[in-house]
Scaffold this motif. Structure first.
Motif, PDB file in Angstrom:
ATOM      1  N   PHE A  28       0.805  -1.227   0.000  1.00  0.00           N
ATOM      2  CA  PHE A  28       0.000   0.000   0.000  1.00  0.00           C
ATOM      3  C   PHE A  28       0.836   1.274   0.000  1.00  0.00           C
ATOM      4  CE2 PHE A  28      -2.580  -3.357   1.868  1.00  0.00           C
ATOM      5  CZ  PHE A  28      -3.741  -3.250   1.121  1.00  0.00           C
ATOM      6  N   GLY A  60      -4.753   1.117   3.539  1.00  0.00           N
ATOM      7  CA  GLY A  60      -3.442   0.662   3.978  1.00  0.00           C
ATOM      8  C   GLY A  60      -2.855   1.553   5.047  1.00  0.00           C
ATOM      9  N   THR A  86       2.091  -8.057  -5.350  1.00  0.00           N
ATOM     10  CA  THR A  86       1.430  -6.989  -4.591  1.00  0.00           C
ATOM     11  C   THR A  86       0.097  -6.587  -5.222  1.00  0.00           C
ATOM     12  OG1 THR A  86       2.757  -5.361  -5.805  1.00  0.00           O
ATOM     13  CG2 THR A  86       3.568  -6.028  -3.638  1.00  0.00           C
ATOM     14  N   PHE A 105      -3.230  -4.814  -3.676  1.00  0.00           N
ATOM     15  CA  PHE A 105      -3.608  -3.401  -3.714  1.00  0.00           C
ATOM     16  C   PHE A 105      -4.734  -3.180  -4.708  1.00  0.00           C
ATOM     17  CE2 PHE A 105      -3.390   0.801  -5.586  1.00  0.00           C
ATOM     18  CZ  PHE A 105      -3.436   1.616  -4.461  1.00  0.00           C
ATOM     19  N   SER A 121      -8.421  -1.863  -4.032  1.00  0.00           N
ATOM     20  CA  SER A 121      -8.849  -0.692  -4.795  1.00  0.00           C
ATOM     21  C   SER A 121     -10.202  -0.944  -5.451  1.00  0.00           C
ATOM     22  CB  SER A 121      -7.798  -0.356  -5.860  1.00  0.00           C
ATOM     23  OG  SER A 121      -8.191   0.755  -6.625  1.00  0.00           O
TER      24      SER A 121
END
Length: 455
Positions: free
Chosen positions: A53, A84, A296, A299, A303
């Protein structure tokens, strides 16, 4: 065709910078860059939050960076960074609100170190032998050869429906030996021979996961090993050599997802495939790939969720955490498509995890789709609160308390980063076997207010 950068998302990127600054500052202040304390769940959780994040949104520029299996992950960019940041702040707040556990070690009656270590060896080797036997029984005699070739459809078919308990056996084997050495290390220094033995056992028990590129098992076991090796060297600071060692290890773990399938290796072994991938892509592209690809992508998941949960999707109100954890205990034929996480995936992609698309939401995502931003704040506050007591509990407890604390501390990184409920269930299976193994190791002793005493 050259990719054109997306909009700046300046608000989200400023929040990401704040998150990175806050996490780095928290890690440095708590650990003072001493390696033993860098392994604390407080630090590892901050590191994961920062990578997903903080660093990822800072390097996201092109449309491909925002791609999430055809879904819109652009609209919720700022909200995901804020989620985050809330998690990071709550983690620190929980940590500073807690009191550390007393680390005074209770006195002990005399006991045979050699006998304890011998039992620990027997249990660890026996558990690994049981694992190998069950693997061959369920997957056939060719399964060990398939393991060395990496992930493949043939290997997946061999182990479809295999209980998590079997997958947890190598880690359980290592936890028993690690817990035994941690306990003995309170009363006398662990010898060099025992340290070498621990490293060799790590290589043995981590080998199946390493061949498959499964970092969910390797990472917790590596943390456990380092805890033992640094138990009596807690003031050992991060230096040039140790920093390079961690960099190389991180680089290898970053490359693993790209070379773990048999097709990606093209008939060569794992170390050679790893080196070839690094040579072809270079250091910068490898680490940028980590920050904008699957490692990752949680995220992008968050979102997407932040603008839809509470409107298009209901909050779980416990169904995405506690109820899903209970359902993990059910056979896959009974629990599939009934978990809250599968309902979320079905709404997103038209099918659950078994249908092929199975991105992981991270602990932030799980807490958010279950209880919203208050769930994120509460969950990470609790994690920080418990992390403050971690060192004291590991240093003074025994039996089940030691196994539980050691296991969840080691698994904290993969729980925060990945499919959190599934990782918690794997950790519980590791604890189950580890507890009974440790009971055998210390079967003639118990820990009470006087310390370790004979029953």
């Amino acid at each position: 065709m050259k990719l054109q950068p997306m909009n700046d998302f300046s608000t989200g990127k400023y929040l990401a910078l704040i998150l990175v600054f806050h996490s780095v500052l928290s890690i440095i202040i708590f650990s003072k860059l001493k390696i033993y304390y860098l392994l604390n769940p407080f630090v590892t959780a901050h590191a994961v939050l920062m990578s997903i994040f903080g660093l990822r949104p800072l390097v996201m520029r092109y449309p491909t960076d925002f791609s999430f299996y055809g879904l819109d992950s652009v609209t919720g960019f700022n909200s995901a960074v804020m989620a985050g940041l809330v998690a990071s702040a709550a983690l620190t707040l929980g940590f500073i609100s807690s009191r550390p556990r007393d680390t005074t070690v209770l006195k002990s009656e005399p006991f045979s170190k050699d006998k304890v270590l011998m039992r620990a060896r027997v249990v660890s080797i026996l558990v690994m032998m049981i694992w190998v036997a069950l693997m061959i029984l369920l997957g056939g005699t060719s399964v060990l050869s398939l393991l060395s070739q990496g992930r493949s459809d043939e290997l997946n078919a061999s182990f479809s429906g295999v209980p998590i308990l079997l997958q947890a056996l190598p880690a359980s084997s290592f936890i028993v030996f690690t817990a035994s050495l941690l306990f003995l290390g309170r009363y006398e220094r662990i010898s060099m021979a025992n340290r070498i033995e621990l490293i060799l056992l790590f290589l043995l028990t981590a080998a199946p996961s390493a061949l498959l590129g499964d970092r969910r098992i390797i990472f917790p076991m590596a943390i456990c090993m380092l805890w033992v090796l640094l138990q009596n060297k807690r003031d050992f600071r991060l230096g040039i050599v140790s920093s390079l060692g961690f960099l190389v290890a991180g680089l290898i773990l970053t490359i693993y997802p790209f070379v773990r399938s048999s097709g990606a290796r093209e008939g060569i072994n794992l170390p050679t495939a790893t080196y070839r991938f690094f040579r072809e892509n270079g250091l910068v592209d490898v680490f940028r790939g980590y920050l904008v690809k699957n490692d990752t992508e949680m995220f992008n998941f968050v979102s997407y969720l932040t603008t839809r949960v509470g409107t298009e999707y209901q909050f779980g109100y416990g169904r995405g955490t506690f109820i899903d954890l209970l359902r993990e205990a059910l056979p896959s034929s009974l629990e599939a498509s009934h978990t809250w996480s599968d309902m979320i995936l079905t709404n997103m992609f038209g099918g659950g995890c078994a249908s092929g698309l199975c991105p992981v939401p991270s602990l932030v995502g799980v807490l958010f789709y279950d209880m919203g931003i208050l769930g994120v704040a509460g969950g990470f506050f609790l994690l920080g609160f418990l992390a403050k007591k971690y060192d004291g509990v590991v240093s003074t407890s025994s039996g089940l308390a030691l196994v539980v604390t050691l296991t969840f501390g080691a698994y904290c990184t993969v729980i925060v980063r990945g499919s959190s409920i599934a990782m918690i269930w794997i950790a519980l299976n590791v604890i189950l076997v580890g507890h009974f193994g440790l009971k055998f190791v210390f079967r003639n002793y118990m820990l009470d207010s006087r310390g370790l005493v004979r029953r």
